[in-house]
Design an enzyme around this catalytic site. Structure first.
Site, mmCIF file in Angstrom:
data_model
loop_
_atom_site.group_PDB
_atom_site.id
_atom_site.type_symbol
_atom_site.label_atom_id
_atom_site.label_comp_id
_atom_site.label_asym_id
_atom_site.label_seq_id
_atom_site.Cartn_x
_atom_site.Cartn_y
_atom_site.Cartn_z
ATOM 1 N N ARG A 47 0.853 -1.190 0.000
ATOM 2 C CA ARG A 47 0.000 0.000 0.000
ATOM 3 C C ARG A 47 0.890 1.241 0.000
ATOM 4 N NH1 ARG A 47 -2.138 -3.469 3.997
ATOM 5 N NH2 ARG A 47 -4.245 -4.265 3.535
ATOM 6 N N LYS A 72 -2.033 -2.156 7.942
ATOM 7 C CA LYS A 72 -3.468 -2.055 8.203
ATOM 8 C C LYS A 72 -3.915 -3.210 9.089
ATOM 9 C CE LYS A 72 -7.862 -1.505 5.754
ATOM 10 N NZ LYS A 72 -8.507 -1.466 4.407
ATOM 11 N N HIS A 98 -4.494 -9.736 3.778
ATOM 12 C CA HIS A 98 -5.952 -9.748 3.917
ATOM 13 C C HIS A 98 -6.364 -10.677 5.058
ATOM 14 C CE1 HIS A 98 -6.752 -8.391 -0.501
ATOM 15 N NE2 HIS A 98 -6.487 -7.387 0.300
#
Length: 305
Positions: free
Chosen positions: A137, A162, A261
């Site tokens: 990212r 994240k 994820h």
């Protein structure tokens, strides 16, 4: 709520967010949401009623707010009502709208190659290569430190990304070469900092890394120079990374781990944009015509009498 210096309610919600270790972005978003709510009420939110909450949600949609923005605002208001004010009855009145599912926009391998070739400096080239070649990212790229690059094991350590998760991604030899080139050109104004703690991409402010806004601007300048006309964003590099790996047969669970994820469903959406995989699928229409083709081939193969 709107008086930043004296509002006890503002201080309480800040303390509640800090106690729950919400990140700076979430805290800013929640404060903004509560200020919107207070501005609509024209009084303190601790006097809100059920009808006020209902009317505010209606007001957001009538004012043209997107579904995503509307949901983010109501998430902040819900935190205020449920956590800070302990008004569970009002929090129960908040509902979220389902956002339309859109396919992520990706670049073709040729477009990615053209983008990297048109990068104006080695700094820009290596930052874009980290996005496309490692699936990072924008915030992960700019926060890289020298100690995060492990050339001995050919991995990059992504620290507290994240979801406050660490993970490893691969370190391609092409990216390592670009990193070494950039290190030779990098400014040397942080010699008092231990080498492993130095920012790879220092920003304009001393002791701070480059901002994602700066990186985003460099990406769009480079995409324009590369003649890429589709409305790609910096995050499209990460989407393209995942999609191109999937098209080359990489296991989807490995891609999930590389992207960081939490849910496999999030990674699985790339199967809907993997055009190479889709193009190779045989249509059932082709199967219908296959017996006819076989019959014609058999007729041609029969010897003439």
């Amino acid at each position: 709520m709107t008086n930043r210096k004296t509002s006890p309610l503002r201080q309480r919600i800040v303390e509640d967010m800090s106690a729950r270790q919400l990140g700076p972005h979430s805290q800013r978003s929640h404060i903004y949401s509560c200020e919107r709510f207070a501005s609509f009420l024209k009084r303190s939110p601790d006097t809100a009623t059920t009808d006020d909450v209902r009317r505010f949600q209606l007001h957001l949609m009538e004012s043209g707010a997107s579904i995503g923005n509307r949901n983010r605002i109501m998430t902040g208001v819900k935190f205020l009502l449920r956590v800070t004010l302990r008004r569970l009855d009002l929090a129960a009145e908040i509902y979220h709208l389902k956002e339309p599912q859109r396919l992520p926009l990706i670049m073709s391998p040729e477009e990615a190659k053209r983008l990297l070739a048109m990068a104006g400096t080695s700094k820009v080239r290596v930052m874009l290569a980290l996005g496309y070649g490692c699936g990072l990212r924008a915030g992960e790229v700019v926060r890289l430190k020298v100690g995060d690059i492990d050339s001995a094991q050919n991995v990059i350590r992504v620290v507290q990304a994240k979801g406050r998760k660490d993970r490893h991604v691969m370190l391609p030899p092409e990216v390592l070469g670009l990193l070494r080139q950039w290190w030779r050109e990098r400014p040397r104004d942080d010699r008092d900092v231990p080498p492993e703690q130095r920012w790879l991409f220092p920003g304009r402010r001393p002791g701070r890394p480059m901002t994602t806004r700066q990186l985003n601007r460099l990406f769009h300048d480079t995409a324009e120079a590369a003649g890429i006309r589709k409305p790609v964003t910096l995050h499209s590099l990460r989407h393209s990374f995942a999609t191109h790996l999937l098209e080359r047969g990489t296991d989807i669970r490995i891609i999930q781990a590389l992207l960081g994820h939490h849910k496999l469903d999030t990674t699985a959406r790339y199967t809907r944009v993997a055009t190479g995989m889709i193009a190779r699928i045989e249509s059932p229409l082709h199967l219908l015509s296959e017996p006819r083709r076989q019959a014609r081939r058999s007729q041609k193969a029969e010897p003439a009498t």
